[in-house]
Write a protein that holds these residues in place. Sequence first.
Motif, PDB file in Angstrom:
ATOM      1  N   MET A   7      97.833  66.253 -92.079  1.00 11.20           N
ATOM      2  CA  MET A   7      96.537  65.579 -91.996  1.00 11.20           C
ATOM      3  C   MET A   7      96.653  64.114 -92.383  1.00 11.20           C
ATOM      4  O   MET A   7      95.927  63.264 -91.879  1.00 11.20           O
ATOM      5  N   GLY A   8      97.595  63.813 -93.275  1.00 10.89           N
ATOM      6  CA  GLY A   8      97.799  62.430 -93.687  1.00 10.89           C
ATOM      7  C   GLY A   8      98.637  61.633 -92.718  1.00 10.89           C
ATOM      8  O   GLY A   8      98.329  60.479 -92.415  1.00 10.89           O
ATOM      9  N   TYR A   9      99.716  62.258 -92.212  1.00 12.25           N
ATOM     10  CA  TYR A   9     100.596  61.529 -91.313  1.00 12.25           C
ATOM     11  C   TYR A   9      99.937  61.193 -89.981  1.00 12.25           C
ATOM     12  O   TYR A   9     100.199  60.141 -89.405  1.00 12.25           O
ATOM     13  N   LEU A  10      99.125  62.112 -89.493  1.00 11.02           N
ATOM     14  CA  LEU A  10      98.484  61.854 -88.196  1.00 11.02           C
ATOM     15  C   LEU A  10      97.694  60.545 -88.211  1.00 11.02           C
ATOM     16  O   LEU A  10      97.958  59.649 -87.414  1.00 11.02           O
ATOM     17  N   PRO A  11      96.735  60.377 -89.147  1.00  9.02           N
ATOM     18  CA  PRO A  11      96.023  59.095 -89.156  1.00  9.02           C
ATOM     19  C   PRO A  11      96.876  57.934 -89.657  1.00  9.02           C
ATOM     20  O   PRO A  11      96.699  56.802 -89.202  1.00  9.02           O
ATOM     21  N   THR A  12      97.820  58.199 -90.578  1.00  9.67           N
ATOM     22  CA  THR A  12      98.627  57.109 -91.124  1.00  9.67           C
ATOM     23  C   THR A  12      99.451  56.425 -90.046  1.00  9.67           C
ATOM     24  O   THR A  12      99.409  55.203 -89.889  1.00  9.67           O
ATOM     25  N   TRP A  13     100.217  57.224 -89.313  1.00  7.85           N
ATOM     26  CA  TRP A  13     101.052  56.625 -88.266  1.00  7.85           C
ATOM     27  C   TRP A  13     100.210  56.066 -87.130  1.00  7.85           C
ATOM     28  O   TRP A  13     100.531  55.020 -86.554  1.00  7.85           O
ATOM     29  N   ALA A  14      99.119  56.783 -86.797  1.00  7.94           N
ATOM     30  CA  ALA A  14      98.252  56.295 -85.732  1.00  7.94           C
ATOM     31  C   ALA A  14      97.652  54.945 -86.111  1.00  7.94           C
ATOM     32  O   ALA A  14      97.669  53.987 -85.327  1.00  7.94           O
ATOM     33  N   ILE A  15      97.122  54.868 -87.350  1.00 10.18           N
ATOM     34  CA  ILE A  15      96.545  53.607 -87.821  1.00 10.18           C
ATOM     35  C   ILE A  15      97.621  52.536 -87.928  1.00 10.18           C
ATOM     36  O   ILE A  15      97.432  51.393 -87.515  1.00 10.18           O
ATOM     37  N   TYR A  16      98.779  52.932 -88.483  1.00 15.91           N
ATOM     38  CA  TYR A  16      99.823  51.935 -88.723  1.00 15.91           C
ATOM     39  C   TYR A  16     100.323  51.308 -87.422  1.00 15.91           C
ATOM     40  O   TYR A  16     100.354  50.079 -87.286  1.00 15.91           O
ATOM     41  N   PHE A  17     100.754  52.149 -86.489  1.00 18.54           N
ATOM     42  CA  PHE A  17     101.314  51.606 -85.251  1.00 18.54           C
ATOM     43  C   PHE A  17     100.277  50.821 -84.455  1.00 18.54           C
ATOM     44  O   PHE A  17     100.583  49.790 -83.850  1.00 18.54           O
ATOM     45  N   THR A  18      99.044  51.333 -84.440  1.00 21.46           N
ATOM     46  CA  THR A  18      97.986  50.627 -83.726  1.00 21.46           C
ATOM     47  C   THR A  18      97.736  49.257 -84.354  1.00 21.46           C
ATOM     48  O   THR A  18      97.681  48.226 -83.661  1.00 21.46           O
ATOM     49  N   ALA A  19      97.578  49.239 -85.694  1.00 17.90           N
ATOM     50  CA  ALA A  19      97.332  47.979 -86.388  1.00 17.90           C
ATOM     51  C   ALA A  19      98.525  47.038 -86.289  1.00 17.90           C
ATOM     52  O   ALA A  19      98.370  45.821 -86.144  1.00 17.90           O
ATOM     53  N   TYR A  20      99.730  47.608 -86.366  1.00 14.80           N
ATOM     54  CA  TYR A  20     100.944  46.788 -86.319  1.00 14.80           C
ATOM     55  C   TYR A  20     101.065  46.053 -84.983  1.00 14.80           C
ATOM     56  O   TYR A  20     101.288  44.835 -84.937  1.00 14.80           O
ATOM     57  N   ASP A  21     100.895  46.795 -83.892  1.00 10.99           N
ATOM     58  CA  ASP A  21     101.015  46.164 -82.574  1.00 10.99           C
ATOM     59  C   ASP A  21      99.890  45.166 -82.331  1.00 10.99           C
ATOM     60  O   ASP A  21     100.105  44.092 -81.766  1.00 10.99           O
ATOM     61  N   TYR A  22      98.676  45.526 -82.768  1.00 10.75           N
ATOM     62  CA  TYR A  22      97.548  44.609 -82.593  1.00 10.75           C
ATOM     63  C   TYR A  22      97.772  43.333 -83.396  1.00 10.75           C
ATOM     64  O   TYR A  22      97.585  42.212 -82.884  1.00 10.75           O
TER      65      TYR A  22
END
Length: 301
Positions: A84-99
């Motif tokens: 439950m933590g990794y799903l939003p963490t990686w999703a948020i991280y990669f999305t924010a990182y690329d943006y």
Amino acid sequence: MASWWRNLSPQNENIKHSIAGAGAGCVTSIITCPLDVVKTRLQNQGRDLHPGVVRYRGTLGTLSRIWREEGIRGLYRGLGPTIMGYLPTWAIYFTAYDYCKEALAARLDRHGTDWVVHILAAMTAGATSTTLTNPLWVIKTRFMTQNQSTAYHYRNTAHAIATIARTEGIAGFYKGLGPSLIGVSHVAVQFPLYEKLKVWLTPEGQPANTAIILCSSSTSKMAASIATYPHEVIRTRLQNQTIKPHKYQGILHGIKVIYEEEGFRAFYKGMGTNLLRTVPASALTILTYELLVRELGKNGD
């Protein structure tokens, strides 16, 4: 399904990176959960143990003891909140990182592979994902350290949320956030180094192959982990405090007490286990992410 994924690109780049990041994090968390449990218990093990409690010793010793005393369920404690933590963490991280990488490159008028751009993007993305998902990491840490000697005994994630909210309030969900934000320096080392290694190792005009991605991600993860590991020990100790008065009154006090009681080596408890877990896990996560992004970007070609 594949055609639907491909249709997300290039118009919906953020959705594409979110799916790739979440999928990669989920696969990794399932494979490496037993080592995460071992690392967390070693980190949490201070000098003062309860009477009759036997100390955990080493990676293999801790693995065999958990298996013997708690069975397979013990090795996968905390898997639910971990996923439950990794799903939003990686999703948020990669999305924010690329943006952030694209936005900063444009604003600072720098190339997308510039060191400054990668460091700022990594730190911004890391701070964002860490702050938003910290409650799940508190629950995950407590599940992984939970045994007969702990003051807390949660039946499941929902029970943990309800118990923490009732007994500790909203502040309970944000224990260890300070060290976690300090740990943002980890991604600020890892991802810029990964991007640079990938460029150095990839022949000009060709996409990075699997071996290059694995080599770059493993090397960068190992360097970042060694450089920033102490914050994990402090974070774990702060997250597991449930009985007042708390032994560690914040980050600086925690550093002082741990050093005085256990010495400098205590800040690297569980690091061997952590490297066994995180280096291949990071390599697998980033490889999965890169391959998913590449697949999603084909647009049906």
